[in-house]
Design an enzyme around this catalytic site. Structure first.
Site, short mmCIF file in Angstrom:
data_model
loop_
_atom_site.label_atom_id
_atom_site.label_comp_id
_atom_site.label_asym_id
_atom_site.label_seq_id
_atom_site.Cartn_x
_atom_site.Cartn_y
_atom_site.Cartn_z
N GLU A 281 0.91 5.61 0.33
CA GLU A 281 0.27 6.90 0.56
C GLU A 281 1.06 7.93 -0.23
OE1 GLU A 281 -2.55 6.97 2.06
OE2 GLU A 281 -2.43 4.93 2.86
N ASP B 118 -2.82 -0.29 6.40
CA ASP B 118 -3.66 -0.72 5.28
C ASP B 118 -3.08 -1.95 4.58
OD1 ASP B 118 -5.32 1.35 5.87
OD2 ASP B 118 -4.98 2.48 4.02
N HIS C 186 -5.59 4.57 6.27
CA HIS C 186 -4.85 5.51 5.43
C HIS C 186 -3.41 5.72 5.90
CE1 HIS C 186 -8.35 6.22 3.01
NE2 HIS C 186 -9.05 6.64 4.06
N ASP D 63 0.86 -1.18 0.00
CA ASP D 63 0.00 0.00 0.00
C ASP D 63 0.89 1.23 0.00
OD1 ASP D 63 -2.87 1.15 0.50
OD2 ASP D 63 -1.57 2.24 1.88
#
Length: 289
Positions: free
Chosen positions: A93, A236, A231, A91
């Protein structure tokens, strides 16, 4: 060429060469490739071999035989049993949804082997640009937090070593893999990761039909999986890894054994009995509006 076997050229000419070899039974003369890909006809065999050799040099997807025959090497990942594969669930960000100009600010990943989590890779990344306020509010990652974090150029070698030849898994995989490959191309121009990937959004829709939606929190909640810091890449990625382990078990129950079968899996249709088909359908009266 960077010293990582999971990096390959991002050249459109290389992709055209792969496409040609696939429709040619996996093998072609260098002159055929130069004719079809470089659009140059009647070229000397030796020169054709040099041109194609330079194009595919150090790319493990190709093998050059006797200087002028190119063979596409079988990458058998698709036919390997799921239980024999390593998966890296990832994941990211980022400072925004589109790249460029946006950059990664956090990268989180968990390695799955034999149906269980065996390793992790989590790091903040200095994006070298300011993080917008709405991203700070969403993720909790501030400009101060990433100021002393490593640049992606420092993260990239460790990331590529961590992933090796694993299959990448992500919830909305095109977003995560495209972002990572964009960052990879900044560090290793003209290259991208060759790792195959699967998307847990797509897999969840097929393996767990009927949910209200297929956002990560909804799928995780269905499997009673907690996401303590939504998030954040590490949290995540961990939740997605646990979701994927559940999906793997469900795929196995449907007789899905290899990666190729997982890609095309569709849930069996529920048969309606003859008696049900003949029953009249009654609908409750609705109030007049």
């Amino acid at each position: 060429m960077p010293p990582f076997t999971n990096l390959v050229s991002d050249s459109s000419l290389v992709q055209e060469t792969i496409d040609l070899l696939r429709i040619s039974g996996g093998r072609a003369n260098a002159s055929q490739i130069v004719d079809a890909v470089f659009k140059v006809s009647h070229i000397d065999e030796e020169l054709a071999g040099l041109l194609v050799g330079d194009l595919v040099r150090d790319d493990r997807r190709f093998k050059i035989i006797e200087g002028n025959v190119v063979e596409l090497q079988a990458y058998d990942c698709e036919s390997r049993l799921l239980k024999e594969l390593d998966f890296v669930v990832v994941d990211v960000e980022a400072t925004g949804a589109k790249m460029p100009p946006n950059r990664i600010i956090e990268l989180g990943a968990y390695r799955i082997r034999g149906g269980r989590i065996v390793d992790k890779f989590v790091t903040l990344v200095n994006p070298e640009i300011s993080i917008p306020r709405f991203v700070v509010a969403l993720t909790g990652i501030t400009n101060e937090m990433v100021k002393q974090a490593p640049l992606f150029a420092e993260v990239a070698p460790k990331w590529l070593e961590f992933v090796e030849d694993a299959v990448l898994i992500a919830h909305n995989a095109p977003f995560d893999t495209n972002f990572i490959n964009h960052e990879i191309s900044r560090v290793y121009p003209g290259h991208r990761m060759m790792n195959p990937h699967l998307c847990t959004v797509t897999l969840s829709r097929r393996a767990v039909p009927g949910l209200a939606n297929y956002r990560l929190e909804t799928v995780a909640d269905h499997f009673a999986i907690d996401i303590p810091n939504r998030h954040r890449a590490g949290s995540d990625a961990r939740a997605t890894a646990e979701v994927f382990i559940k999906i793997l078990a469900r795929l196995e129950s449907y007789g899905v054994r290899d990666l190729a079968a997982a890609r095309i899996f569709q849930p069996p249709l529920i048969e309606t009995s003859a008696a049900e088909k003949t029953q009249p359908h009654f609908f409750p009266l609705l109030p007049r509006l």
